[in-house]
Write a protein that holds these residues in place. Structure first.
Motif, PDB file in Angstrom:
ATOM      1  N   TRP A   1       0.858  -1.184   0.000  1.00  0.00           N
ATOM      2  CA  TRP A   1       0.000   0.000   0.000  1.00  0.00           C
ATOM      3  C   TRP A   1       0.893   1.233   0.000  1.00  0.00           C
ATOM      4  CZ3 TRP A   1       1.021  -2.974   4.259  1.00  0.00           C
ATOM      5  CH2 TRP A   1       1.562  -2.320   5.357  1.00  0.00           C
ATOM      6  N   TRP A   2       0.330   2.334  -0.426  1.00  0.00           N
ATOM      7  CA  TRP A   2       1.085   3.580  -0.448  1.00  0.00           C
ATOM      8  C   TRP A   2       0.135   4.748  -0.253  1.00  0.00           C
ATOM      9  CZ3 TRP A   2       0.568   0.381  -4.693  1.00  0.00           C
ATOM     10  CH2 TRP A   2      -0.201   0.868  -5.751  1.00  0.00           C
ATOM     11  N   GLU A   3       0.707   5.845   0.111  1.00  0.00           N
ATOM     12  CA  GLU A   3      -0.071   7.056   0.376  1.00  0.00           C
ATOM     13  C   GLU A   3      -0.321   7.814  -0.920  1.00  0.00           C
ATOM     14  OE1 GLU A   3       2.298   9.249   3.059  1.00  0.00           O
ATOM     15  OE2 GLU A   3       1.811   8.032   4.824  1.00  0.00           O
ATOM     16  N   ASN A   4      -1.517   8.291  -1.069  1.00  0.00           N
ATOM     17  CA  ASN A   4      -1.837   9.174  -2.199  1.00  0.00           C
ATOM     18  C   ASN A   4      -1.497  10.603  -1.780  1.00  0.00           C
ATOM     19  OD1 ASN A   4      -2.858   9.896  -4.758  1.00  0.00           O
ATOM     20  ND2 ASN A   4      -4.841  10.414  -3.841  1.00  0.00           N
ATOM     21  N   ALA A   5      -0.218  10.836  -1.671  1.00  0.00           N
ATOM     22  CA  ALA A   5       0.294  12.111  -1.158  1.00  0.00           C
ATOM     23  C   ALA A   5       0.876  12.929  -2.294  1.00  0.00           C
ATOM     24  CB  ALA A   5       1.346  11.877  -0.086  1.00  0.00           C
ATOM     25  N   ILE A   6       0.633  14.217  -2.244  1.00  0.00           N
ATOM     26  CA  ILE A   6       1.149  15.147  -3.237  1.00  0.00           C
ATOM     27  C   ILE A   6       2.026  16.165  -2.517  1.00  0.00           C
ATOM     28  CG2 ILE A   6       0.558  16.862  -4.981  1.00  0.00           C
ATOM     29  CD1 ILE A   6      -2.074  15.406  -5.372  1.00  0.00           C
ATOM     30  N   PRO A   7       3.312  16.238  -2.847  1.00  0.00           N
ATOM     31  CA  PRO A   7       4.191  17.177  -2.143  1.00  0.00           C
ATOM     32  C   PRO A   7       3.886  18.621  -2.515  1.00  0.00           C
ATOM     33  CG  PRO A   7       5.365  16.103  -3.931  1.00  0.00           C
ATOM     34  CD  PRO A   7       4.019  15.435  -3.845  1.00  0.00           C
ATOM     35  N   THR A   8       4.175  19.499  -1.588  1.00  0.00           N
ATOM     36  CA  THR A   8       4.021  20.930  -1.802  1.00  0.00           C
ATOM     37  C   THR A   8       5.408  21.547  -1.996  1.00  0.00           C
ATOM     38  OG1 THR A   8       2.050  20.950  -0.395  1.00  0.00           O
ATOM     39  CG2 THR A   8       3.095  23.062  -0.863  1.00  0.00           C
ATOM     40  N   TYR A   9       5.546  22.304  -3.067  1.00  0.00           N
ATOM     41  CA  TYR A   9       6.850  22.868  -3.408  1.00  0.00           C
ATOM     42  C   TYR A   9       6.896  24.352  -3.074  1.00  0.00           C
ATOM     43  CZ  TYR A   9       7.598  18.520  -5.959  1.00  0.00           C
ATOM     44  OH  TYR A   9       7.726  17.197  -6.293  1.00  0.00           O
ATOM     45  N   ALA A  10       8.064  24.761  -2.596  1.00  0.00           N
ATOM     46  CA  ALA A  10       8.317  26.165  -2.306  1.00  0.00           C
ATOM     47  C   ALA A  10       8.659  26.892  -3.605  1.00  0.00           C
ATOM     48  CB  ALA A  10       9.458  26.285  -1.294  1.00  0.00           C
ATOM     49  N   PRO A  11       8.657  28.234  -3.585  1.00  0.00           N
ATOM     50  CA  PRO A  11       9.011  28.979  -4.808  1.00  0.00           C
ATOM     51  C   PRO A  11      10.384  28.648  -5.367  1.00  0.00           C
ATOM     52  CG  PRO A  11       7.958  30.424  -3.228  1.00  0.00           C
ATOM     53  CD  PRO A  11       8.185  29.127  -2.515  1.00  0.00           C
ATOM     54  N   ASP A  12      11.314  28.218  -4.505  1.00  0.00           N
ATOM     55  CA  ASP A  12      12.649  27.890  -4.989  1.00  0.00           C
ATOM     56  C   ASP A  12      12.758  26.469  -5.520  1.00  0.00           C
ATOM     57  OD1 ASP A  12      12.263  26.654  -2.603  1.00  0.00           O
ATOM     58  OD2 ASP A  12      14.166  27.287  -1.694  1.00  0.00           O
ATOM     59  N   GLY A  13      11.649  25.703  -5.512  1.00  0.00           N
ATOM     60  CA  GLY A  13      11.646  24.355  -6.054  1.00  0.00           C
ATOM     61  C   GLY A  13      11.858  23.263  -5.048  1.00  0.00           C
TER      62      GLY A  13
END
Length: 627
Positions: free
Chosen positions: A209-221
């Motif tokens: 199983w795995w998480e349906n996670a979406i990372p959040t990126y900062a303006p610098d990437g």
């Protein structure tokens, strides 16, 4: 002189043999030796004749004879070299533009064919040799408990990988065959959780199983903080389980791996402004279609992850989206043949005499599965069919204002003049109802979208002009505006639409390319018992004859081709014309899957974000064939 020539020829043969031993076969050399020996014998005979004639004439010139022998040797060397080169070098085929073969029946160069891919071989292997039975028997054999509601299901072509998407933001991959063939059964707490009180039920076997996670990126990437979990509202998987797509409640669509490095996030696509309610892959799996609560259907290109096209209608929430099956035959199917140019009508109101009457003073009738004739007016009188949220007039209060000819004010007229009754009020911004002329120009490459307000719309994917190549299916004004599920039949000739009043409407959408052949019509209506509740999910079996219909109480198996049809004596069949599929009970069914060989049926329970009860169990059913 003849003997001298023969010795020279022998020396020449020996030299040529010694030079060509490395690259020439012995068979070719033997043939050449025979030819040279015959040539030498002929030269020897000619030489003797010349000697006799010269002697009789009074002598000969020795210098001239030696010069002739040298020329003969050079000619033999040239012939031998040319013969050896032709025998050892490959023959070049003649050019079709400049050269022409000497032989009339010369074989043409064959076009190189690409070998089938492993996926095509597996698909052919799975689908080959299948003989569809007369009927099916479906029994629940495995239960997979989940901590929360399961909104979506997806599987590989062979059902080796089965993934589930739940409201907790996790995607779980199960080994279906290990669970079905194993000897691990549900424990007492699991049986209590799944609601399985009687009988023995096997437990599911999870791979990972795995998480349906979406990372959040900062303006610098850089990644800012912990990734957020998003509930999974829809799923789609590649046929070989290489990757899968997951739609979230925030409009994201994630692409992750499944078979290798499970759960590795590859790409995130975002275009919807609300939950992604349904996903459908293209037949070549190089693109997919997504449907959202924002009322838009989007065609995505998986080669670059960009939007290829948008399908926008009247803004109602989308509940289902599906591409017409590849094996769709628009003219010939098991339901009967349609000859282009012939009159094709659907028996909605009994005899032809009744069909020719106008709507005024009469109410159209629809054959139900029990053999009775129900007025369409009964749809509004069925239990729980009225809802003030949907059944009120337009919010703007424009009443019977400016509406097209197919609105409730005038009724829907077919091309042959028959009336099918009054249609439902056309939503604002909705495409017009399909007419014979428009539908005759449609290609078989169709996309179907079903909206929560009950409208079902067909899109011609080959038409790119806005407002062209689109039309909605006719719907009675008595049909309650609620549709949570719709699907194609396996042969692409019917569309099954589940309604809120416990019925399933079957539209016949066969095409002939002629306007005289009509448009999609309601062929028949399957009616569940009044206490069954809302039809929350429908799925077609691959034999194009059977349909699984999920209601609040349980799941039913219908034989669509025989339901509501008379027997050989012209009498309607009595009794119940469906089979109960045990397992699910209580709550909405979010999705059902049937493998292409009709061996397993998988069902999940959830309200998919709308109101309604649900369970927390995924059932795996075994499908037995009855011949």
């Amino acid at each position: 002189m003849a003997s001298d020539s023969e010795e020279d020829y022998d020396d020449l043969d020996f030299d040529n043999e010694s030079d060509g031993d490395e690259g020439i076969d012995e068979d070719i050399l033997d043939a050449l030796e025979g030819d040279l020996a015959a040539a030498a014998a002929a030269e020897g005979t000619e030489g003797e004749e010349d000697t006799d004639s010269e002697t009789s004439d009074g002598g000969s010139d020795d210098d001239d004879a030696d010069e002739d022998d040298a020329h003969a040797h050079k000619d033999l060397e040239r012939v031998l070299t040319q013969t050896l080169q032709e025998a050892t070098s490959p023959r070049k085929p003649p050019s079709p533009l400049t050269e022409s073969p000497v032989a009339v029946d010369a074989p043409q160069p064959q076009v190189e064919k690409r070998p089938p891919s492993p996926a095509q071989l597996r698909r052919t292997r799975i689908l080959s040799g299948i003989k569809w039975p007369r009927s099916f028997t479906v029994e629940a054999i495995c239960a997979i408990p989940h901590p929360c509601a399961t909104h979506a299901l997806a599987s590989s072509l062979c059902m080796t990988h089965l993934i589930t998407g739940s409201d907790d933001g996790y995607i779980r991959d199960y080994d279906l065959f290990a669970a079905v063939n194993g000897k691990i059964f549900l424990t007492a707490p699991q049986r209590q959780h799944c609601g399985v009180i009687e009988g023995i039920m096997k437990a599911g076997q999870i791979r990972c199983w795995w998480e349906n996670a979406i990372p959040t990126y900062a303006p610098d990437g850089t990644v800012a903080g912990e990734p957020s979990l998003y509930p999974v509202y829809s799923l789609a998987m590649q046929s070989d389980a290489l990757w899968a797509l997951a739609g979230t409640d925030q409009g994201h669509i994630t692409l992750c791996t499944v078979r290798h490095s499970p759960g590795r996030l590859c790409h995130v696509m975002h275009a919807h402004r609300g939950p992604v309610s349904a996903l459908a892959l293209q037949h070549d799996e190089k693109g997919f279609f997504s449907a959202g609560w924002d009322g838009e259907a989007i065609h995505w290109d998986l080669n670059n992850g960009s939007i290829a096209r948008r399908f926008s209608a009247h803004g109602a929430q989308l509940a289902a989206i599906a591409v017409r099956p590849l094996n769709a035959n628009p003219v010939q199917s098991q339901w009967g043949a349609i000859t282009p140019g012939s009159e094709f009508t659907v028996p909605m109101r009994g005899s032809r005499g009744e069909q020719s009457q106008s709507y005024e003073g009469t109410v159209p009738q629809v054959n139900d599965a029990g053999g009775h004739h129900f007025k369409q007016e009964d749809d509004a009188k069925s239990e729980g069919s009225y809802d003030p949220l949907f059944d009120e007039p337009d919010a703007d209060g424009d009443g019977d204002g400016n509406r097209p000819s197919h609105s409730r004010a005038s009724g829907y007229q077919q091309s042959n003049g028959q009336s099918l009754g009054r249609g439902a009020i056309a939503p604002k911004g909705a495409p017009p109802i399909l007419d014979p002329t428009t539908y005759a120009a449609f290609s078989p490459d169709l996309l179907m979208t079903a909206h929560v307000d009950g409208q079902v719309i067909l899109w011609d994917r080959r038409v790119q002009t806005p407002g062209k190549g689109v039309g909605r299916l006719w719907m009675s004004e008595k049909t309650p505006p609620w549709c949570m599920s719709a699907c194609w039949s396996a042969d692409g000739s019917q569309i099954y639409v589940g309604r809120r009043n416990g019925t399933v409407e079957i539209y016949d959408v066969r095409q002939t390319g002629r306007a005289a052949s009509g448009t999609p019509k309601i062929w028949k209506t399957l009616r569940n018992p009044a206490s069954s509740g809302v039809v929350s999910c429908v799925v077609a079996f691959p034999d194009s004859r059977h349909l699984a219909c999920a209601s609040t109480d349980n799941i039913r198996l219908w034989n669509v081709s025989e339901a509501g049809e008379p027997d050989v004596y012209g009498k309607m069949k009595s009794g119940v014309q469906f089979k109960i599929i045990p397992g699910h009970h209580g709550g909405f069914v979010s999705q059902m899957l049937v493998d292409p060989a009709a061996r397993f049926l998988v069902s999940a329970s959830s309200n998919r974000g709308w109101h309604g009860e649900n369970t927390k169990t995924v059932f795996v059913h075994e499908v037995k064939h009855l011949f």
